[in-house]
Design a protein around this motif. Structure first.
Motif, PDB file in Angstrom:
ATOM      1  N   SER A   1      -6.340  -7.661   5.952  1.00 32.78           N
ATOM      2  CA  SER A   1      -5.928  -7.105   7.255  1.00 32.78           C
ATOM      3  C   SER A   1      -5.799  -8.176   8.317  1.00 32.78           C
ATOM      4  CB  SER A   1      -6.982  -6.087   7.703  1.00 32.78           C
ATOM      5  OG  SER A   1      -6.890  -5.828   9.088  1.00 32.78           O
ATOM      6  N   ARG A   2      -4.992  -7.878   9.326  1.00 27.58           N
ATOM      7  CA  ARG A   2      -5.060  -8.624  10.578  1.00 27.58           C
ATOM      8  C   ARG A   2      -5.250  -7.671  11.747  1.00 27.58           C
ATOM      9  NH1 ARG A   2      -1.710 -14.225  10.787  1.00 27.58           N
ATOM     10  NH2 ARG A   2      -2.453 -14.081  12.921  1.00 27.58           N
ATOM     11  N   THR A   3      -4.401  -6.630  11.802  1.00 25.86           N
ATOM     12  CA  THR A   3      -4.492  -5.712  12.947  1.00 25.86           C
ATOM     13  C   THR A   3      -5.842  -4.993  13.009  1.00 25.86           C
ATOM     14  OG1 THR A   3      -2.119  -5.306  12.823  1.00 25.86           O
ATOM     15  CG2 THR A   3      -3.423  -3.722  14.058  1.00 25.86           C
ATOM     16  N   SER A   4      -6.272  -4.440  11.886  1.00 20.15           N
ATOM     17  CA  SER A   4      -7.496  -3.618  11.923  1.00 20.15           C
ATOM     18  C   SER A   4      -8.718  -4.485  12.164  1.00 20.15           C
ATOM     19  CB  SER A   4      -7.629  -2.825  10.622  1.00 20.15           C
ATOM     20  OG  SER A   4      -6.416  -2.150  10.367  1.00 20.15           O
TER      21      SER A   4
ATOM     22  N   GLY B   1      -6.276   0.416   3.845  1.00 12.35           N
ATOM     23  CA  GLY B   1      -5.331   0.664   2.764  1.00 12.35           C
ATOM     24  C   GLY B   1      -5.897   1.533   1.650  1.00 12.35           C
TER      25      GLY B   1
ATOM     26  N   ASN C   1       0.974   3.496   2.139  1.00 10.78           N
ATOM     27  CA  ASN C   1       1.566   3.803   3.459  1.00 10.78           C
ATOM     28  C   ASN C   1       3.012   3.326   3.575  1.00 10.78           C
ATOM     29  OD1 ASN C   1       1.337   1.013   4.102  1.00 10.78           O
ATOM     30  ND2 ASN C   1      -0.699   1.306   5.014  1.00 10.78           N
TER      31      ASN C   1
ATOM     32  N   SER D   1      -7.022   5.789   6.667  1.00  7.96           N
ATOM     33  CA  SER D   1      -7.056   4.650   5.735  1.00  7.96           C
ATOM     34  C   SER D   1      -7.440   3.343   6.432  1.00  7.96           C
ATOM     35  CB  SER D   1      -5.705   4.489   5.027  1.00  7.96           C
ATOM     36  OG  SER D   1      -4.689   4.213   5.964  1.00  7.96           O
TER      37      SER D   1
ATOM     38  N   TYR E   1       0.827  -1.220   0.000  1.00  9.49           N
ATOM     39  CA  TYR E   1       0.000   0.000   0.000  1.00  9.49           C
ATOM     40  C   TYR E   1       0.860   1.269   0.000  1.00  9.49           C
ATOM     41  CZ  TYR E   1      -3.707  -3.092   1.950  1.00  9.49           C
ATOM     42  OH  TYR E   1      -4.619  -4.073   2.197  1.00  9.49           O
TER      43      TYR E   1
HETATM   44  C1  ISJ Z   1      -2.750   2.298   8.081  1.00  5.62           C
HETATM   45  C2  ISJ Z   1      -2.817   1.079   7.595  1.00  5.62           C
HETATM   46  O1  ISJ Z   1      -2.136   0.155   8.310  1.00  5.62           O
HETATM   47  C3  ISJ Z   1      -2.128  -1.186   8.028  1.00  5.62           C
HETATM   48  C4  ISJ Z   1      -3.060  -2.080   8.564  1.00  5.62           C
HETATM   49  C5  ISJ Z   1      -2.739  -3.407   8.748  1.00  5.62           C
HETATM   50  C6  ISJ Z   1      -3.743  -4.388   9.240  1.00  5.62           C
HETATM   51  O2  ISJ Z   1      -4.905  -4.019   9.439  1.00  5.62           O
HETATM   52  O3  ISJ Z   1      -3.393  -5.571   9.423  1.00  5.62           O
HETATM   53  C7  ISJ Z   1      -1.445  -3.838   8.423  1.00  5.62           C
HETATM   54  C8  ISJ Z   1      -0.545  -3.038   7.806  1.00  5.62           C
HETATM   55  C9  ISJ Z   1      -0.857  -1.664   7.428  1.00  5.62           C
HETATM   56  O4  ISJ Z   1      -1.015  -1.582   6.050  1.00  5.62           O
HETATM   57  C10 ISJ Z   1      -3.557   0.779   6.338  1.00  5.62           C
HETATM   58  O5  ISJ Z   1      -3.415  -0.297   5.757  1.00  5.62           O
HETATM   59  O6  ISJ Z   1      -4.284   1.655   5.869  1.00  5.62           O
END
Ligand code: ISJ
Length: 242
Positions: free
Chosen positions: A102-105, A138, A13, A81, A11
């Motif tokens: 995603s994993r974190t979000s 993203g 970022n 994002s 992405y």
């Molecule tokens: C800010 C961001 O952070 C992110 C979110 C992530 C997730 O949700 O696992 C992992 C990496 C990053 O790309 C985004 O993707 O917009």
């Protein structure tokens, strides 16, 4: 010496990091691949990569890990994002779809629903069912926030909940890497972050989305002590989810 296999997020970022890496001598020492975040994590977990900028949530899946460098994909409030997009106010949401990239979000949405908004929601995995709300991260979120009825920026919601910044992804290796390499890699990232706006020229435009603001104000790439504290706090909530 074998090259160090590095997986980076595909992405925008991560473009400042990639710019720094590509301009650095570390480029000769690595095999670089770019993947969406959940795939970066899987590569490090499966030892198909030695290091990646991997979702913070994936630390719980690694038996051995090292958090390298002074940098992360982080924010100190709204990130612009990472969202829950919803057809209803969050206090009325009953069903949620997670983002496969995603994993974190995904974890953060569930942590906030349970602990901050006090909602018990059903996770929808069936693509033919429309959920009340969904997580999206993203570049796919760019230009979208003014088109959806209810929008929750998860960086801002985490800040309102905890008073802390957040780190979505960290440079993590599954084995100890040579110190001199980590130092050179850190220097490469520092250059990229100091010149973050260099990557903007030529990127596709989206209505209502400002790359300069995104890369220099919403995103905060420095892995500070407060962000490390946020990581520990987040992992604690994540462990308690099921
Ligand atoms: C800010 C961001 O952070 C992110 C979110 C992530 C997730 O949700 O696992 C992992 C990496 C990053 O790309 C985004 O993707 O917009």
């Amino acid at each position: 010496m074998n090259k160090i296999r590095v997986s980076a997020v595909s992405y925008t970022n991560t473009y400042p990091f990639l710019n720094g890496i590509r301009k650095s001598k570390v480029m000769d020492q690595i095999d670089l691949s770019v993947d969406y975040p959940s795939a970066c994590a899987q590569k490090v977990i499966d030892d198909e990569a030695d290091m990646g900028i991997i979702p913070t949530a994936a630390l719980l899946s690694l038996p051995e890990y090292y958090i390298n460098t002074d940098f992360c994909i982080g924010t100190e409030g709204a990130v612009d994002s990472v969202f829950i997009f919803s057809n209803k106010p969050i206090t009325e949401v009953e069903t949620l779809r997670l983002d496969k990239q995603s994993r974190t979000s995904n974890g953060l949405a569930r942590v906030l629903l349970k602990n901050y908004w006090k909602r018990e929601v059903q996770l929808i995995t069936d693509d033919s069912v429309e959920p009340d709300a969904y997580v999206l991260i993203g570049d796919r979120t760019f230009g979208k926030k003014n088109t959806v009825p209810y929008v929750y920026d998860l960086g801002k919601e985490w800040f309102d909940f905890t008073g802390l910044p957040f780190a979505f992804a960290l440079w993590v290796s599954n084995k100890k890497l040579p110190e001199s390499f980590v130092k050179d890699f850190n220097d490469a990232l520092a250059y990229g972050v100091a010149h973050a706006t260099d990557v903007i020229a030529g990127l596709p435009e989206f209505e209502g989305f400002d790359y300069t603001k995104y890369l220099t104000a919403h995103l905060d790439f420095h892995l500070t002590d407060q962000k490390r504290e946020a990581v520990q706090r987040y992992l604690g909530y994540l462990k308690d989810l099921d």
